[in-house]
Design an enzyme around this catalytic site. Structure first.
Site, mmCIF file in Angstrom:
data_model
loop_
_atom_site.group_PDB
_atom_site.id
_atom_site.type_symbol
_atom_site.label_atom_id
_atom_site.label_comp_id
_atom_site.label_asym_id
_atom_site.label_seq_id
_atom_site.Cartn_x
_atom_site.Cartn_y
_atom_site.Cartn_z
ATOM 1 C CG ASP A 204 -1.995 -1.071 1.148
ATOM 2 O OD1 ASP A 204 -1.818 -2.056 0.390
ATOM 3 O OD2 ASP A 204 -3.006 -0.945 1.861
ATOM 4 C CE LYS B 246 -6.962 -1.249 2.545
ATOM 5 N NZ LYS B 246 -5.622 -1.755 2.929
ATOM 6 C CE LYS C 274 -5.181 1.971 2.406
ATOM 7 N NZ LYS C 274 -4.109 1.225 3.093
#
Lengths: 480, 298, 286
Positions: free
Chosen positions: B135, B234, B198
């Site tokens: 991430d 996400k 995300k």
């Protein structure tokens, strides 16, 4: 391509808290009164075509009584101080708020509209209208500088079936605030919330005869229109009936306001926020099954983005849930009546015969009741009947355009002039369009928004007079 | 190559809010609710990202990830555990054989205010430790200064270092100011090679909102229309209750549809969400509203 | 030897031009002693039809001219009328007014133009409003001209009445087709000459002379006329106008008053009669 797979289980609004009688009488002179001729008609749940209740059919004898009661009540009501009048109207607003959910359920039951709309839009707006005009009752001098407004007298109000309680509120609230007395007739397919409103008005202690609610169909309406002691007619409904009324009262002292049909243009420019515009198109035409006089039923898409918009639109239509009006997840409810369904189906046939390319959402329709899938017509032009005439259903006619002047010309190329929509992120373009479009209400980057403070009404053959806001007072006063 | 950012769709906030309101007004009941709750649970990236994280803490959440609530039958495990690079090895060990992925934040998380060299090393360390998912954060400063090429190149470089690991690109939407910027950043991330986009680090308020998620889903949708390639989504931070999670799923269902309705393409970055889902599931089974006392913290 | 005076030919005023009636017909206006004052064009329904087309074409650009500009043009009309007031007084006298009444009427007519000229950039501020809606929208209502207005001018006070009715209509951006006083039409056509030399764009005001019984029903039934104003008290005629107006939901205004000299004839509410309220919505969230 992006088909939703998660099917939501039924989420029906509970109906055990609503109180409905089997039989409803007329509300005249502060009493629920049997019709003189003793006739009743059934009101039907359009999602099942089952009978909900039977409702009195008022004949000219009943209208005589109602007008007489209103005339008698006018003496006291028009003399009452604005402050006191206002307090009654505030009280009515509060009583609607207290029983809002009951009203919402009955509205959806009787008219077929999704509970999400009746709960979140119709009923709160109706209460707001009473609340807004209540405050005007003792301030009328400020609404008309250098003039002294006076109530007109007995007002006959005839309202449609698409927003039954809301239309009753639009009519009653300003008429009461300005000191008139009223004979109101709801539509024959949706009389129940107006009759429930009669109960609330009764509870509010409003002096008898100030509001009289009579039920019936066209003949009942005609008896109100033609009654010699009625001083003003306020009508919302079709342009044909509006013209008939305008003609019928010619040569009399009666004042008139008309809120009639429309064929609203909804214009999407290539520099619009496309995704929100698509949502706006959906809201413009499928809100309340398209039973909306100001619906955006003519879509104009700039040619450079036409394919994109149409694809997105079709895609979005697939996620619309058509079904039980009382299910909280329903987006599109039942068509209000068999008759209206026939009208819509007839127009769809006309569209096909005229060579329009049809697209309908692939949705499961219930087997019982009156239903119409969300429908688009592509490849149509200004000369198609489905582009010219008001369908009053979930049927959208799509045309493309290239230039600003072209779309303004086409948008205005109609006898109607009620609503229009513009979608662009360019500020100057918005103001240019909103000025040029011949319509009483223009929505820019939004559509089908209503508010008690905001004047609503048409130009050209969409009628005259405004409802809502400061300008909504004027139709209910006269000057020396 | 960097995508053309000049002709991107623009967003009208009022319109987006209206659409969101429609999602939120969906009433999810009975079986569809159970189905949704279980799906949401399976999509959780159970997260601990604190300076005070220790081996003990990480082991505890890994156990929770594998055994959310053993008295409930037929419930899924969470999708992944998300930790700092220094905790990756511990998580890998703790989760061995469970099928649960280990995600690691990287690239000078959460601010991203470091050199590319450091960020690549940070990423490489996480990958070397065994992280299946990375991430990363984008350089918001560079983005807001208009240096889109820099932001793009950085993502490309990180992606290269990731190797087999999936790359989730955090836009930190709470710092991007406008929905139009969120779309722009989504576009950069997707074209630079993100497997997921995300919303947030969880360290900045606001974290995930339905509005920004909606815009990001719209970017994913347009990319799919153009290329046929599916990008995952996400939202992270602030999704603490089942109700909110179900609203996100309604949105996913109605915007991207069935292909995205699984943990391969949608994740919730959350921690307390798991217990709230569990409480709802137990309530559905027993009929009683639940107390936090009956649900393990980590 | 006395010189033979040049007599004036009175024609119609359509689209900034002075055509004769396409029908070629005329009617005579005599003084009280039965002497001919002038032959007036007897406008036909085709003349009216042509005038509506021209008024329609002129309407949007007139409406789009700035409020300041419209005010200046109305003021310019007053200036030109002031300069020719003696002629107008003489014409009124010739049509049977007393010298005193004629003078009063002409002076009042000039002042009335000035009065409405002053409203051009103010009435909008008086009638418009911002509506505080509950949702996150900027919402406002403004006036817009109804469009093409057909006017049957007052029979008496043929100059003052005419001006009192058309000034508020045109200052609000409408274009008008006026049927002049049937018995006293001279002032109306002379006024057309004033209009023609006052920067009023062609087609904004169109003036016909002729018979009410021939033309009123055409005025009331024309589908491209948005509003009709009738000045008078003929009940059967009003009934007929109202009935025909329903064909296209025409807005009707009836001025039954006789006296256009009173102060009550000066208010912005006269402008409002030929206006529509337009409400505009726009989101305010960013």
């Amino acid at each position: 391509m992006f088909k939703a797979s998660w099917a939501y289980d039924e989420a029906p609004e509970s109906t055990n808290h609503i109180q409905l009688k089997k039989k409803y009488d007329l509300y005249i002179d502060g009493k629920f009164t049997k019709p003189v001729k003793g006739q009743y008609f059934d009101t039907i749940d359009p999602s099942t075509n089952e009978i909900i209740a039977s409702v009195a059919e008022a004949t000219s004898e009943d209208i005589d009584k109602a007008v007489e009661a209103a005339k008698k009540a006018f003496v006291g009501w028009s003399k009452l101080s604005g402050k006191e009048r206002g307090k009654y109207i505030f009280r009515i607003a509060r009583l609607i708020q207290e029983r809002a959910r009951e009203f919402a359920v009955i509205e959806s039951l009787d008219g077929g509209k999704p509970i999400r709309e009746s709960r979140d839009i119709d009923i709160p707006l109706a209460a707001n209208h009473f609340f807004y005009y209540a405050g005007w009752a003792d301030k009328l001098a400020y609404a008309f500088p250098n003039r002294s407004p006076k109530p007109i007298g007995v007002v006959g109000q005839i309202i449609p079936w698409n927003f039954p309680l809301l239309m009753a509120a639009w009519k009653l609230a300003p008429a009461l605030a300005t000191g008139n007395t009223i004979v109101l007739k709801p539509a024959e397919t949706t009389p129940l919330t107006a009759l429930k409103l009669a109960e609330i008005i009764h509870e509010s202690g409003l002096p008898k005869g100030v509001v009289n609610i009579v039920t019936g169909a066209g003949e009942t309406g005609a008896a109100i229109v033609n009654h010699p002691n009625v001083d003003k007619i306020a009508f919302t409904g079709s342009t044909n009936v509006g013209k008939y009324i305008q003609k019928a009262i010619a040569g009399t002292h009666k004042k008139l306001t008309l809120e009639l049909g429309g064929k609203g243009a909804n214009i999407i420019f290539e520099d619009a926020a496309i995704d929100q515009a698509v949502e706006g198109i959906i809201n413009a035409i499928f809100f309340n099954q398209g039973h909306v006089c100001c619906a955006g039923s003519r879509l104009f898409v700039q040619e450079s983005i036409a394919n994109l918009v149409i694809d997105k639109l079709k895609n979005r239509m697939e996620t619309l849930i058509v079904g039980n009006p009382l299910d909280k997840n329903t987006d599109i409810g039942a068509i209000n009546s068999k008759k209206q369904l026939q009208t819509i189906e007839n127009y769809i046939k006309i569209g096909l015969n005229e060579g329009g390319e049809i697209y309908q959402a692939d949705c499961k329709l219930p087997t019982k009741g009156n239903w119409c899938a969300p429908t688009l017509f592509l490849n149509v032009s200004q000369s198609h009947r489905i582009v010219q005439e008001e369908i009053f259903g979930p049927v959208l006619a799509i045309q493309t355009f290239r230039t600003i002047d072209e779309v303004i010309e086409k948008a205005n190329n109609t006898p109607y002039g009620l609503s229009a929509g513009v979608w662009t992120q360019n500020g100057a373009k918005i103001f240019h369009l909103t000025q040029k479009l011949k319509a009483g209400v223009v929505w820019a980057n939004t559509f089908n928004k209503f508010d008690a403070t905001s004047p609503f009404g048409g130009t050209k053959e969409s009628g005259f007079g405004r409802e809502g806001g400061l300008h909504g007072l004027k139709p209910y006063v006269k000057f020396d | 190559m960097i995508p053309n950012l000049d002709n991107l769709p623009v967003y009208d906030t009022a319109g987006v809010n209206e659409r969101i309101a429609r999602f939120c007004s969906r009433s999810i009941k009975s079986n569809s609710k159970l189905e949704g709750l279980k799906l949401a649970l399976s999509m959780v990236d159970l997260t601990t990202l604190e300076g005070k994280d220790t081996t003990g803490k990480v082991q505890q959440i890994c156990y929770k990830a594998m055994h959310p609530h053993d008295t409930l039958k037929n419930i899924p495990k969470v999708a992944a555990v998300c930790v700092y690079p220094a905790q990756v090895a511990i998580a890998i060990k703790a989760l061995k054989g469970s099928g649960i992925q280990v995600a690691s934040v990287a690239t000078a998380f959460p601010s991203g205010q470091s050199s590319l060299e450091v960020k690549l090393l940070d990423t490489k360390f996480a990958v070397d430790q065994g992280a299946n998912e990375i991430d990363m954060v984008i350089s918001r400063g560079q983005f807001l200064a208009g240096n889109y090429q820099y932001v793009f190149d950085e993502i490309v470089a990180v992606k290269k270092v990731c190797g087999q690991a999936h790359l989730k690109v955090i836009l930190e939407t709470g710092e991007l100011d406008t929905l139009d910027n969120v779309r722009k950043a989504s576009e950069l991330a997707i074209y630079a090679g993100a497997d997921f986009i995300k919303t947030s680090t969880g360290k900045i308020q606001p974290a995930a909102t339905m509005q920004v998620t909606y815009v990001m889903l719209d970017a994913i949708k347009d990319y799919y229309i153009k290329t046929g390639k599916m990008i995952g989504m996400k939202p992270a931070g602030g999704i603490s209750t089942s109700k909110i999670a179900l609203q996100y799923l309604v949105m996913l269902n109605e915007v991207l549809g069935e292909k995205w309705m699984n943990k391969n393409y949608f994740r919730f970055g959350a921690s307390s969400l798991v217990n709230d889902i569990l409480m709802q599931l137990v309530k559905a089974e027993t009929g009683n509203y639940q107390s936090g006392n009956y649900f393990s913290k980590d | 030897m006395s010189r033979l005076a040049i007599q004036k030919t009175y024609k119609l005023y359509i689209g900034g031009k002075f055509p004769r009636s396409e029908s070629g017909r005329f009617y005579a206006i005599n003084d009280s002693k039965g002497n001919l004052i002038a032959n007036m064009c007897l406008a036909s329904r085709k003349d009216f039809r042509n005038a509506v087309v021209i008024a329609r074409n002129a309407q949007s650009s007139w409406a789009n001219s700035s409020a300041l500009n419209k005010g200046q043009i109305l003021y310019r009309i007053a200036e030109m009328l002031e300069g020719r007031k003696e002629q107008f007084i003489a014409e009124l006298i010739a049509q049977g007014e007393t010298a005193e009444n004629a003078k009063t009427e002409v002076l009042l007519a000039i002042d009335r133009l000035v009065y409405f000229a002053g409203w051009s950039d103010k009435y909008q501020q008086f009638f418009s409003c911002i509506n505080p809606v509950s949702s996150a929208h900027f919402n406002f209502s403004v006036l817009e001209p109804v469009g093409v207005v057909a006017v049957i001018a007052p029979e008496k006070q043929s100059l003052l009445g005419l001006i009192s009715v058309i000034a508020p209509a045109i200052v609000g951006g409408n274009t008008v087709i006026v049927l002049a006083s049937e018995s006293k039409p001279l002032s109306a056509i002379s006024f057309a000459e004033v209009l023609n030399s006052s920067d009023v764009p062609g087609g904004v005001v169109n003036i016909l002379t002729g018979k009410k019984e021939e033309l009123v029903n055409q005025f009331a039934s024309h589908m491209d006329v948005n509003s009709i104003i009738y000045c008078g008290a003929d009940e059967p005629l009003m009934l007929s106008i109202s009935e025909l107006a329903s064909n296209n939901v025409k807005r009707t205004t009836f001025y039954k008053k006789n006296d256009w000299a009173s102060d009550s004839c000066e208010s912005p509410y006269f402008i409002e009669k030929t206006q529509e309220v337009k409400t505009t919505w726009h989101p305010t969230e960013i």
